[in-house]
Design a protein around this motif. Structure first.
Motif, PDB file in Angstrom:
ATOM      1  N   SER A   1       0.849  -1.188   0.000  1.00 48.22           N
ATOM      2  CA  SER A   1       0.000   0.000   0.000  1.00 48.22           C
ATOM      3  C   SER A   1       0.880   1.232   0.000  1.00 48.22           C
ATOM      4  N   VAL A   2       0.604   2.161  -0.904  1.00 44.10           N
ATOM      5  CA  VAL A   2       1.340   3.422  -0.945  1.00 44.10           C
ATOM      6  C   VAL A   2       0.812   4.368   0.119  1.00 44.10           C
ATOM      7  N   ALA A   3      -0.501   4.385   0.315  1.00 45.63           N
ATOM      8  CA  ALA A   3      -1.098   5.188   1.381  1.00 45.63           C
ATOM      9  C   ALA A   3      -0.767   4.524   2.715  1.00 45.63           C
ATOM     10  N   LYS A   4       0.080   5.164   3.500  1.00 49.45           N
ATOM     11  CA  LYS A   4       0.611   4.542   4.708  1.00 49.45           C
ATOM     12  C   LYS A   4      -0.471   4.139   5.699  1.00 49.45           C
ATOM     13  N   GLN A   5      -1.579   4.874   5.715  1.00 48.48           N
ATOM     14  CA  GLN A   5      -2.604   4.587   6.701  1.00 48.48           C
ATOM     15  C   GLN A   5      -3.495   3.418   6.301  1.00 48.48           C
ATOM     16  N   ARG A   6      -3.386   2.947   5.052  1.00 46.16           N
ATOM     17  CA  ARG A   6      -4.241   1.871   4.587  1.00 46.16           C
ATOM     18  C   ARG A   6      -3.635   0.514   4.915  1.00 46.16           C
ATOM     19  N   GLU A   7      -4.485  -0.391   5.351  1.00 44.42           N
ATOM     20  CA  GLU A   7      -4.070  -1.755   5.633  1.00 44.42           C
ATOM     21  C   GLU A   7      -4.820  -2.699   4.705  1.00 44.42           C
ATOM     22  N   PHE A   8      -4.250  -3.867   4.484  1.00 44.73           N
ATOM     23  CA  PHE A   8      -4.907  -4.899   3.698  1.00 44.73           C
ATOM     24  C   PHE A   8      -4.697  -6.230   4.410  1.00 44.73           C
ATOM     25  N   TYR A   9      -5.377  -7.261   3.916  1.00 41.10           N
ATOM     26  CA  TYR A   9      -5.272  -8.584   4.527  1.00 41.10           C
ATOM     27  C   TYR A   9      -4.548  -9.527   3.567  1.00 41.10           C
ATOM     28  N   PHE A  10      -3.570 -10.219   4.107  1.00 45.35           N
ATOM     29  CA  PHE A  10      -2.788 -11.182   3.346  1.00 45.35           C
ATOM     30  C   PHE A  10      -2.973 -12.554   3.977  1.00 45.35           C
ATOM     31  N   ASN A  11      -3.705 -13.434   3.255  1.00 45.05           N
ATOM     32  CA  ASN A  11      -4.040 -14.758   3.785  1.00 45.05           C
ATOM     33  C   ASN A  11      -4.675 -14.663   5.170  1.00 45.05           C
TER      34      ASN A  11
END
Length: 339
Positions: A181-191
């Protein structure tokens, strides 16, 4: 017919017999009493509606429909209501029945276009997390960007997103496919794990952000791992004590939903942790490789230049020297006035 899915049941002596040939886009159920004319498996250990097969473009999938005694693909448990990509040579186990997978690929297929990745090529399959609907498929190039989600110029938009920075970038770096993620505040889920740093994807890994679910299809690496994992499976008897423990139920006792799932043998996978839920599953056996810090996609660096720490240049150093000299002169002048 092109892209047919052929299912062969593996007997106790490791001989195979064809039980079904599937084609088209219609979902087909498999089980002891499947609905809508599905594939019948006469085995009390198999649930009535054990799982489903379906095709998206040139990819075949299997989904376990919360069966009592579970499903495994190449020794990896298939979690309920999650999808698994099927490939020729795979071994699918439903309860204590083993099924060999064959996909009949048309000989004329060399390249089916940019939006329909060839079966031997890497790609990212994108689904809607809420509806399970298929959205699009993105081929993975030899190097560079695969897709961008969110931001000023996205391949896939995030509704209501105001930031110009991408929420997720997937790109190829050498032999690795990276997501960050380029937007530092954004999170994502990996597995299923929350991440905000760069991760390296392996075959059938899952990345989730907003309404999107990304499934990595890497048949090239999967075929190598498949040969290593399945060689012993096909060359040894497995029916006696090597499927899931069905609780030693009598042959005439149906295995209903009240029979708990047991541990399985090393040959056909591991126990699925209770906390793991969702639509898809991954076949990765080891933790993901994580880079030390997220990188910035080259195409978006101009948008984040003001937010990054500025590197020192010769002009900056000259300005600092002049400023320091001027400050010393001012201090000397003031000292001269008051002495």
């Amino acid at each position: 017919m092109a892209w047919e899915l052929e299912l062969e049941k593996i007997s106790e002596d490791n001989t195979t017999s064809k039980i079904a040939v599937l084609a088209g886009d219609k979902r087909v159920a498999i089980g002891r009493e499947p609905s809508n004319g599905g594939i019948v498996i006469d085995n009390q250990a198999v649930s009535r509606h054990h799982g489903e097969f379906f095709r998206i473009r040139n990819h075949w999938f299997y989904k376990d429909c919360e069966s009592t005694n579970g499903s495994w693909l190449n020794s990896v448990p298939v979690q309920p209501f999650r999808f698994k990509i099927l490939r020729s040579g795979d071994i699918l186990q439903i309860a204590n029945e083993a099924i060999k997978i064959n996909i009949n690929v048309p000989a004329s297929v060399v390249n089916v276009g940019a939006t329909h990745a060839p079966i031997s090529k890497r790609s990212i399959l994108v689904f809607n997390r809420e509806t399970e609907g298929f959205i699009d498929e993105f081929p993975v190039p030899e190097y560079g960007r695969v897709l961008v989600i969110g931001g000023a110029k996205p391949d896939l938009e995030i509704e209501g997103e105001l930031s110009e920075l991408p929420a997720l970038v997937v790109e190829r770096r050498g032999s690795d496919l990276c997501a960050f993620s380029v937007a530092k505040q954004r999170e994502f889920y990996f597995n299923g794990e929350r991440k905000n740093e760069t991760v390296i994807l392996k075959d059938q890994d899952i990345v989730e952000i907003d309404k999107y679910l990304l499934l990595y299809n890497d048949p090239l690496s999967a075929s190598i791992e498949q040969q290593q994992n399945l060689q012993n499976v096909l060359n040894r008897p497995w029916h006696e004590g090597e499927g899931p423990d069905l609780g030693h139920q009598p042959a005439d006792t149906p295995l209903g939903s009240n029979i708990p799932k047991k541990t399985v043998s090393p040959v056909f996978g591991r126990v699925v942790p209770e906390h793991q839920t969702g639509m898809f599953t991954t076949s990765s056996e080891s933790p993901p490789t994580v880079l030390s810090s997220p990188d910035i996609h080259p195409a978006m660096r101009h948008l984040v230049g003001e937010q990054q720490q500025r590197k020192s240049t010769p002009e900056d150093k000259l300005i600092l020297i002049i400023t320091a000299l001027l400050a010393l002169l001012v201090i000397a002048f003031l000292a001269w006035l008051f002495i």
